[in-house]
Design a protein around this motif. Structure first.
Motif, PDB file in Angstrom:
ATOM      1  N   SER A 280       0.826  -1.211   0.000  1.00  7.97           N
ATOM      2  CA  SER A 280       0.000   0.000   0.000  1.00  7.97           C
ATOM      3  C   SER A 280       0.856   1.255   0.000  1.00  7.97           C
ATOM      4  CB  SER A 280      -0.941   0.001   1.209  1.00  7.97           C
ATOM      5  OG  SER A 280      -1.865  -1.071   1.119  1.00  7.97           O
ATOM      6  N   VAL A 281       1.937   1.239   0.773  1.00  5.76           N
ATOM      7  CA  VAL A 281       2.836   2.389   0.810  1.00  5.76           C
ATOM      8  C   VAL A 281       3.485   2.599  -0.563  1.00  5.76           C
ATOM      9  CG1 VAL A 281       4.994   3.280   1.773  1.00  5.76           C
ATOM     10  CG2 VAL A 281       3.286   2.249   3.278  1.00  5.76           C
ATOM     11  N   ALA A 282       3.979   1.513  -1.162  1.00  4.35           N
ATOM     12  CA  ALA A 282       4.625   1.608  -2.476  1.00  4.35           C
ATOM     13  C   ALA A 282       3.637   2.059  -3.544  1.00  4.35           C
ATOM     14  CB  ALA A 282       5.236   0.260  -2.853  1.00  4.35           C
ATOM     15  N   PHE A 283       2.426   1.510  -3.503  1.00  2.00           N
ATOM     16  CA  PHE A 283       1.404   1.853  -4.498  1.00  2.00           C
ATOM     17  C   PHE A 283       1.033   3.331  -4.381  1.00  2.00           C
ATOM     18  CE2 PHE A 283      -2.839   2.191  -6.259  1.00  2.00           C
ATOM     19  CZ  PHE A 283      -2.809   1.348  -7.365  1.00  2.00           C
ATOM     20  N   ALA A 284       0.794   3.796  -3.159  1.00  4.08           N
ATOM     21  CA  ALA A 284       0.401   5.192  -2.957  1.00  4.08           C
ATOM     22  C   ALA A 284       1.510   6.146  -3.403  1.00  4.08           C
ATOM     23  CB  ALA A 284       0.050   5.426  -1.493  1.00  4.08           C
ATOM     24  N   HIS A 286       3.796   5.536  -5.707  1.00  5.53           N
ATOM     25  CA  HIS A 286       3.982   5.459  -7.161  1.00  5.53           C
ATOM     26  C   HIS A 286       2.775   5.995  -7.937  1.00  5.53           C
ATOM     27  CE1 HIS A 286       5.990   3.875 -10.736  1.00  5.53           C
ATOM     28  NE2 HIS A 286       4.817   3.433 -11.151  1.00  5.53           N
ATOM     29  N   ILE A 287       1.573   5.687  -7.465  1.00  3.18           N
ATOM     30  CA  ILE A 287       0.358   6.025  -8.208  1.00  3.18           C
ATOM     31  C   ILE A 287      -0.268   7.331  -7.723  1.00  3.18           C
ATOM     32  CG2 ILE A 287      -1.923   5.169  -8.918  1.00  3.18           C
ATOM     33  CD1 ILE A 287       0.496   3.585  -9.985  1.00  3.18           C
ATOM     34  N   GLY A 288      -0.072   7.648  -6.446  1.00  2.00           N
ATOM     35  CA  GLY A 288      -0.628   8.888  -5.927  1.00  2.00           C
ATOM     36  C   GLY A 288      -1.932   8.729  -5.179  1.00  2.00           C
ATOM     37  N   VAL A 289      -2.369   7.486  -4.994  1.00  2.00           N
ATOM     38  CA  VAL A 289      -3.615   7.212  -4.283  1.00  2.00           C
ATOM     39  C   VAL A 289      -3.511   5.821  -3.669  1.00  2.00           C
ATOM     40  CG1 VAL A 289      -4.754   6.248  -6.334  1.00  2.00           C
ATOM     41  CG2 VAL A 289      -6.147   7.202  -4.493  1.00  2.00           C
ATOM     42  N   ALA A 290      -4.125   5.613  -2.510  1.00  2.00           N
ATOM     43  CA  ALA A 290      -4.056   4.308  -1.845  1.00  2.00           C
ATOM     44  C   ALA A 290      -4.762   3.242  -2.675  1.00  2.00           C
ATOM     45  CB  ALA A 290      -4.695   4.400  -0.460  1.00  2.00           C
ATOM     46  N   PRO A 291      -4.304   1.984  -2.618  1.00  2.00           N
ATOM     47  CA  PRO A 291      -4.911   0.925  -3.429  1.00  2.00           C
ATOM     48  C   PRO A 291      -6.392   0.714  -3.125  1.00  2.00           C
ATOM     49  CG  PRO A 291      -3.317   0.005  -1.873  1.00  2.00           C
ATOM     50  CD  PRO A 291      -3.119   1.481  -1.878  1.00  2.00           C
ATOM     51  N   GLY A 292      -6.798   0.851  -1.854  1.00  2.00           N
ATOM     52  CA  GLY A 292      -8.207   0.683  -1.530  1.00  2.00           C
ATOM     53  C   GLY A 292      -9.071   1.713  -2.219  1.00  2.00           C
ATOM     54  N   ARG A 293      -8.607   2.952  -2.234  1.00  2.00           N
ATOM     55  CA  ARG A 293      -9.367   4.011  -2.906  1.00  2.00           C
ATOM     56  C   ARG A 293      -9.353   3.818  -4.412  1.00  2.00           C
ATOM     57  NH1 ARG A 293      -8.201  10.546  -2.595  1.00  2.00           N
ATOM     58  NH2 ARG A 293     -10.099  11.190  -3.676  1.00  2.00           N
ATOM     59  N   TYR A 294      -8.190   3.392  -4.926  1.00  2.00           N
ATOM     60  CA  TYR A 294      -8.100   3.135  -6.363  1.00  2.00           C
ATOM     61  C   TYR A 294      -9.097   2.060  -6.778  1.00  2.00           C
ATOM     62  CZ  TYR A 294      -6.140   2.038 -10.933  1.00  2.00           C
ATOM     63  OH  TYR A 294      -5.991   1.833 -12.273  1.00  2.00           O
ATOM     64  N   MET A 295      -9.159   0.983  -5.992  1.00  2.00           N
ATOM     65  CA  MET A 295     -10.068  -0.119  -6.305  1.00  2.00           C
ATOM     66  C   MET A 295     -11.521   0.329  -6.189  1.00  2.00           C
ATOM     67  SD  MET A 295      -9.975  -4.022  -4.819  1.00  2.00           S
ATOM     68  CE  MET A 295      -9.905  -3.484  -3.118  1.00  2.00           C
ATOM     69  N   ARG A 296     -11.806   1.165  -5.213  1.00  2.00           N
ATOM     70  CA  ARG A 296     -13.187   1.604  -4.982  1.00  2.00           C
ATOM     71  C   ARG A 296     -13.649   2.625  -6.022  1.00  2.00           C
ATOM     72  NH1 ARG A 296     -12.248   3.404  -0.438  1.00  2.00           N
ATOM     73  NH2 ARG A 296     -12.130   5.639  -0.845  1.00  2.00           N
ATOM     74  N   ASP A 297     -12.767   3.557  -6.365  1.00  2.00           N
ATOM     75  CA  ASP A 297     -13.175   4.668  -7.226  1.00  2.00           C
ATOM     76  C   ASP A 297     -12.810   4.488  -8.696  1.00  2.00           C
ATOM     77  OD1 ASP A 297     -14.082   5.791  -4.909  1.00  2.00           O
ATOM     78  OD2 ASP A 297     -12.396   7.172  -4.676  1.00  2.00           O
ATOM     79  N   GLY A 298     -12.005   3.422  -9.004  1.00  6.26           N
ATOM     80  CA  GLY A 298     -11.636   3.169 -10.399  1.00  6.26           C
ATOM     81  C   GLY A 298     -10.832   4.285 -11.009  1.00  6.26           C
ATOM     82  N   TYR A 299      -9.808   4.743 -10.308  1.00  3.99           N
ATOM     83  CA  TYR A 299      -9.009   5.864 -10.788  1.00  3.99           C
ATOM     84  C   TYR A 299      -8.322   5.532 -12.102  1.00  3.99           C
ATOM     85  CZ  TYR A 299      -9.211   9.017  -6.796  1.00  3.99           C
ATOM     86  OH  TYR A 299      -9.632   9.903  -5.840  1.00  3.99           O
ATOM     87  N   SER A 300      -8.198   6.539 -12.940  1.00  6.60           N
ATOM     88  CA  SER A 300      -7.374   6.438 -14.144  1.00  6.60           C
ATOM     89  C   SER A 300      -6.039   7.061 -13.814  1.00  6.60           C
ATOM     90  CB  SER A 300      -8.012   7.203 -15.319  1.00  6.60           C
ATOM     91  OG  SER A 300      -8.056   8.580 -15.024  1.00  6.60           O
ATOM     92  N   GLU A 301      -5.096   6.912 -14.721  1.00  7.08           N
ATOM     93  CA  GLU A 301      -3.775   7.519 -14.515  1.00  7.08           C
ATOM     94  C   GLU A 301      -3.898   9.021 -14.348  1.00  7.08           C
ATOM     95  OE1 GLU A 301       0.348   7.187 -14.083  1.00  7.08           O
ATOM     96  OE2 GLU A 301      -1.122   5.607 -14.360  1.00  7.08           O
ATOM     97  N   ALA A 302      -4.757   9.634 -15.171  1.00  3.99           N
ATOM     98  CA  ALA A 302      -4.920  11.085 -15.074  1.00  3.99           C
ATOM     99  C   ALA A 302      -5.608  11.460 -13.785  1.00  3.99           C
ATOM    100  CB  ALA A 302      -5.709  11.598 -16.285  1.00  3.99           C
ATOM    101  N   GLY A 303      -6.593  10.659 -13.406  1.00  4.94           N
ATOM    102  CA  GLY A 303      -7.331  10.962 -12.204  1.00  4.94           C
ATOM    103  C   GLY A 303      -6.458  10.881 -10.981  1.00  4.94           C
ATOM    104  N   ALA A 304      -5.582   9.880 -10.933  1.00  4.68           N
ATOM    105  CA  ALA A 304      -4.692   9.736  -9.799  1.00  4.68           C
ATOM    106  C   ALA A 304      -3.715  10.904  -9.715  1.00  4.68           C
ATOM    107  CB  ALA A 304      -3.917   8.418  -9.902  1.00  4.68           C
ATOM    108  N   ALA A 305      -3.287  11.362 -10.878  1.00  5.59           N
ATOM    109  CA  ALA A 305      -2.327  12.468 -10.896  1.00  5.59           C
ATOM    110  C   ALA A 305      -2.957  13.758 -10.441  1.00  5.59           C
ATOM    111  CB  ALA A 305      -1.740  12.636 -12.308  1.00  5.59           C
ATOM    112  N   ASN A 306      -4.259  13.882 -10.651  1.00  8.85           N
ATOM    113  CA  ASN A 306      -4.945  15.090 -10.246  1.00  8.85           C
ATOM    114  C   ASN A 306      -5.389  14.989  -8.803  1.00  8.85           C
ATOM    115  OD1 ASN A 306      -4.657  16.176 -12.815  1.00  8.85           O
ATOM    116  ND2 ASN A 306      -6.576  15.298 -13.553  1.00  8.85           N
TER     117      ASN A 306
END
Length: 306
Positions: A280-284, A286-306
């Motif tokens: 989770s630490v590595a994912f957050a 690298h991606i900019g958002v926690a994996p749980g939130r990414y899985m729940r909200d379906g972030y895109s690369e652009a969305g995570a960057a914003n």
């Protein structure tokens, strides 16, 4: 044996968004001045010129296939240099559905299929960075056969014609990427695979992403010294070995999280992390958002960057 190119293409999820058959005669020109979707062109008949930003001018001939995976500027024109005003003229759609540039009442000097493709992966930006900036394929019999099938299909109004064209173009896209291995491609995965020493290490890395790799271990797989391997990998692939491994693990993790088939702990284990918290630490980071939130909200690369 693991196939890194197949891995990347499978995660990219390529599909054809827009396709049109174009004919052109006389003096004509087309310009894409702003970013857009990845573009492709398959020449059916005749010749034309392609000028893509950062590349030498290409003269395209029958059977040629060009793919520009990233959103880059380019122009296409006839063999006669067009006036600047020609680039501002919109094509005319003929009753057959074909589009026409230049002279409307003459037989076309060139016919081609051109369009945009989309990559369904939420990590498309990373995956595209592993591909050459421009793919130009000529003289490959398998691709020539596919272009011939495209030509035949484009001339007829058979049932499901658009579906067949889309599927043929998808296969052509993948064949074009595969055919580029072994050529002087720009830095990226394909150039790495064209180096026999690096290809072995890349296949091992893709085949066992959970292994706790070190540069020294990968260098042994490539039968190179650690320093030589590091420099050669960085030059060919465009990033350091451990950076590539991290990026590949994150691409796999994002795909698993997006599909929602595994828990975060299971995803962590499947991409080589000893615990969910470490992952989770590595994912957050690298991606900019926690994996749980990414899985729940379906972030895109652009969305995570914003």
């Amino acid at each position: 044996m693991t196939d890194p190119l197949a891995d990347v293409v499978a995660l990219l999820q390529p599909s054809m968004r827009f396709t049109k058959i174009v004919g052109a005669a006389g003096r004509w020109g087309v310009r894409r001045a702003e970013g857009g979707h990845p573009s492709y062109c398959a020449v059916l008949e005749g010749s034309c010129r392609l000028m893509a930003e950062g590349h030498a001018e290409l003269v395209l001939e029958p059977g040629d296939f060009v793919l520009i995976p990233a959103s880059e500027r380019f122009t296409m024109s006839g063999m006669e240099a067009p006036a600047e005003r020609e680039f501002d003229r919109l094509p005319v759609q003929l009753p057959s559905g074909e589009f026409r540039h230049g002279v409307q009442d003459a037989a076309p000097d060139v016919r081609f299929i051109i369009g945009h493709c989309v990559f369904g992966s939420p990590d498309a930006a990373l995956l595209v960075s592993l591909l050459p900036r421009l793919v130009h394929v000529r003289g490959v019999p398998r691709l020539a056969t596919l272009v011939e099938l495209l030509r035949d299909e484009s001339r007829e109004q058979r049932p499901a014609r658009d579906v067949i064209l889309a599927r043929l173009l998808e296969v052509l896209l993948i064949e074009a990427l595969r055919s580029t291995v072994g050529t002087a491609a720009s830095p990226g995965l394909l150039r790495g695979l064209s180096d026999p020493r690096l290809a072995g290490a890349l296949r091992q890395l893709h085949g066992a992403p959970t292994r706790h790799w070190t540069v020294a271990q990968l260098a042994r797989e490539a039968a190179l010294s650690r320093s030589t391997f590091f420099e050669r990998f960085n030059r060919a692939v465009g990033m350091a070995p451990m950076e590539y491994l991290l990026a590949w693990r994150m691409a796999l993790a994002k795909d698993m999280l997006r599909r929602g088939a595994d828990s975060i702990a299971e995803v962590a284990e499947r991409v080589g992390y000893s615990s969910a918290s470490t992952f989770s630490v590595a994912f957050a980071r690298h991606i900019g958002v926690a994996p749980g939130r990414y899985m729940r909200d379906g972030y895109s690369e652009a969305g995570a960057a914003n």
